[in-house]
Design an enzyme around this catalytic site. Structure first.
Site, mmCIF file in Angstrom:
data_model
loop_
_atom_site.group_PDB
_atom_site.id
_atom_site.type_symbol
_atom_site.label_atom_id
_atom_site.label_comp_id
_atom_site.label_asym_id
_atom_site.label_seq_id
_atom_site.Cartn_x
_atom_site.Cartn_y
_atom_site.Cartn_z
ATOM 1 N N GLU A 60 5.686 -2.309 4.275
ATOM 2 C CA GLU A 60 5.628 -1.223 3.298
ATOM 3 C C GLU A 60 4.710 -0.101 3.766
ATOM 4 O OE1 GLU A 60 5.560 -5.067 0.707
ATOM 5 O OE2 GLU A 60 5.022 -4.484 2.742
ATOM 6 N N CYS A 88 2.525 -7.091 -1.797
ATOM 7 C CA CYS A 88 1.215 -7.702 -2.040
ATOM 8 C C CYS A 88 0.314 -6.664 -2.720
ATOM 9 C CB CYS A 88 0.605 -8.164 -0.720
ATOM 10 S SG CYS A 88 0.030 -6.802 0.330
ATOM 11 N N CYS A 91 -0.300 -3.473 -0.530
ATOM 12 C CA CYS A 91 0.867 -2.594 -0.451
ATOM 13 C C CYS A 91 1.154 -1.938 -1.797
ATOM 14 C CB CYS A 91 2.075 -3.378 0.044
ATOM 15 S SG CYS A 91 1.894 -3.896 1.765
#
Length: 154
Positions: A60, A88, A91
């Site tokens: 990402e 996560c 990100c």
């Protein structure tokens, strides 16, 4: 806010799956991401943590960086990020900071997912920007890429 799947979501998720395969080719966990604006791909990325020795080289983050270069600035307003695994917390923070409008992910991440599985950073009303989220797009395919990668390493 969860929104429905749009007709081109699967098309762009398939591009993210191609990126994921590229990560696996150099020993990184196979996660891929694609940033789209107005139906056009403006950034792509796949995990390169092992390749670069960089803990922030998630798919990402790399796709967001590429999109910012393409679009000429860090504000990625009106973009959609397609990623094969739920983002996560790191990100999710980058996605919010970039002002991405929507995230579409494949498989949920029950360990560190920050789009609703463990926490929901992307839609936290206390934060300055909320992101529309759609999970489960080509989830089986995303999980299969991960399963094969880890099976080959056992």
């Amino acid at each position: 806010m969860r929104v429905g799947v749009f007709p081109r979501d699967e098309q762009f998720m398939r591009l993210a799956l191609r990126e994921a395969a590229a990560a696996g080719e150099h020993g990184d966990v196979p996660i891929g991401a694609v940033v789209v604006r107005d139906g056009e791909v403006v950034g792509t990325g796949h995990n390169e943590r092992e390749l670069r020795g960089d803990p922030t080289a998630h798919a990402e983050v790399l796709a967001l960086r590429a999109a910012a270069l393409t679009l000429g600035g860090w504000r990625l307003v009106g973009t959609v990020l397609y990623v094969t695994l739920e983002p996560c917390p790191m990100c999710a923070g980058a996605i919010q900071q970039a002002r991405v409008a929507r995230v579409v992910y494949g498989a949920p991440d029950q360990k560190v997912g920050a789009a609703g599985s463990v926490i929901n950073t992307l839609q936290d009303a206390r934060l300055i920007h909320r992101v529309e989220v759609q999970g489960g797009v080509l989830a089986a395919e995303s999980l299969e890429v991960m399963r094969r990668f880890f099976d080959e390493r056992r």
